[in-house]
Write an enzyme that holds these catalytic residues in place. Structure first.
Site, short mmCIF file in Angstrom:
data_model
loop_
_atom_site.label_atom_id
_atom_site.label_comp_id
_atom_site.label_asym_id
_atom_site.label_seq_id
_atom_site.Cartn_x
_atom_site.Cartn_y
_atom_site.Cartn_z
N LYS A 128 41.53 47.61 28.96
CA LYS A 128 40.25 47.45 29.65
C LYS A 128 39.75 48.80 30.15
CE LYS A 128 39.13 46.51 34.09
NZ LYS A 128 39.13 45.83 35.40
N ARG A 141 53.68 44.42 46.22
CA ARG A 141 52.77 44.25 45.08
C ARG A 141 53.51 43.54 43.94
NH1 ARG A 141 51.24 49.61 46.87
NH2 ARG A 141 52.55 50.65 45.33
N LYS A 186 33.25 42.35 28.32
CA LYS A 186 33.44 41.83 29.68
C LYS A 186 32.19 42.18 30.49
CE LYS A 186 36.46 41.87 33.70
NZ LYS A 186 37.85 41.70 34.13
P1 13P Z 1 36.33 40.66 39.51
O1 13P Z 1 36.39 39.33 38.76
O2 13P Z 1 36.95 40.60 40.88
O3 13P Z 1 34.97 41.27 39.45
O4 13P Z 1 37.30 41.65 38.74
C1 13P Z 1 37.29 41.65 37.38
C2 13P Z 1 37.57 43.01 36.89
O5 13P Z 1 38.51 43.23 36.17
C3 13P Z 1 36.65 44.09 37.28
O6 13P Z 1 36.92 45.22 36.51
#
Ligand code: 13P
Length: 341
Positions: free
Chosen positions: A136, A45, A221
């Site tokens: 996030k 990873r 987001k």
């Molecule tokens: P994806 O762009 O693969 O949907 O992932 C973005 C993400 O951070 C989802 O929480």
């Protein structure tokens, strides 16, 4: 760089740059590695993510920040340099996923609630010391209309949790990315996605306001407005753009720091074409860019396949997708640029 929340948020969406979502949990990255035949270990990873963060062409020109997983923010590169320092040296900001995942919502089969508020104040203080300047939290809203999913309770509980998270982030000097993801996995049509997304965003901004979150120091987001995968329909970029912007104009305050979309299971090129179409019908009150996981990483993952000899090819594949999404964030992408690659 300035430590003011609104300046950090502005930097995250500046100049056609966007975010690399590299915050897959150990379970999710194992699934991705299974596809390319790579065993998922702490070292593999690390090697994979080090390859991405050292892709200086992509990182310096197109990436404003990287969302990390707890393991990665503590990891060092093979030569002993903290991975966070490699990200910072490229000019990008380190960020951190702080939620503990979506769990079944008691009493509401098919709905989930995202956990992780307990101890969050202390964890945020630790992450700030490690260099994180944004965070996030992902809420997951599935759609299954026949089963009454999502319930109003799920939308409300998830919005409340996002607001509590966002307020704690701002207290710690960290910009919260608020991610209320309406999944594209179902059989619903595009108008159902629009309606559920509208209910979700309306509730989210009501809760953020009630929690005294400073909107200028937040990034949204969101999902795009799309037909579900199992509907058998692929929405055209023009339709996605029109309905997504209509939704945001109705629900998202102009004051927020910016918008950075998730890719959510779209193909690489759909995610780019749709972002481009959204920006091409501007100007809009917000910057709209990418915060892609799969749509930035699928190509480099395949090119890398765990082999040191493939690092340069994988970095080139990452740079190409980052470049295409940079152009899309400016509304300047063309399909012919994909064939030229
Ligand atoms: P994806 O762009 O693969 O949907 O992932 C973005 C993400 O951070 C989802 O929480």
């Amino acid at each position: 760089m300035s430590e003011r929340l609104e300046d950090i948020a502005a930097a995250m969406v500046a100049n056609g740059k966007g975010l690399l979502a590299a915050d897959e949990s150990s379970g999710t990255i194992k699934k991705r590695f299974d596809v390319i035949g790579v065993e998922s270990t702490a070292d593999s990873r690390r090697d994979y993510r080090e390859m991405m963060f050292r892709a200086s062409d992509a990182m310096t020109k197109y990436i404003s920040g990287v969302i990390l997983y707890d393991e990665t923010i503590h990891q060092k590169a093979a030569d002993g340099t903290p991975l966070v320092d490699i990200i910072k040296a490229s000019g990008a900001l380190p960020g951190i996923k702080v939620d503990a995942g979506a769990k079944p919502l008691a009493g509401f089969p098919g709905d989930t609630i995202t956990e992780g508020l307990d101890g969050l104040r202390e964890r945020l203080a630790d992450y700030y010391k490690l260099g994180a300047r944004f965070a996030k939290w992902r809420a997951v809203i599935d759609i299954d209309v026949a089963k009454g999913v999502p319930s109003a309770t799920s939308i409300g509980s998830n919005a409340h949790a996002l607001a509590r998270y966002a307020a704690l982030c701002q207290e710690a000097g960290i910009v919260p990315i608020v991610e209320p993801e309406v999944l594209m996995d179902g059989a619903h049509d595009i108008d159902t996605c629009y309606e559920i997304s509208k209910a979700t965003l309306t509730k989210l901004y009501t809760e953020l306001y009630a929690a005294r979150v400073v909107l200028e120091g937040t990034i949204l987001k969101p999902n795009m407005v799309l037909a579900g995968k199992k509907s058998g329909k692929v929405s055209s970029p023009d339709e996605v753009a029109e309905k997504t912007i209509k939704l945001f104009r109705e629900t998202v305050p102009a004051a927020i720091g910016g918008i950075a979309f998730l890719s959510g299971g779209q193909t690489d090129e759909q995610a780019t074409a749709n972002l481009n179409a959204i920006n091409a019908i501007g100007p809009h009150p917000w910057k709209l860019t990418f915060s892609y996981g799969r749509a930035l990483q699928a190509a480099p993952q395949k090119a890398w396949s765990g082999k040191p000899a493939n690092v340069a090819a994988a970095q080139a594949a990452f740079a190409h997708r980052a470049h295409m999404n940079h152009l899309a964030a400016l509304g300047q992408w063309q399909p012919t640029l994909e064939q030229a690659a």
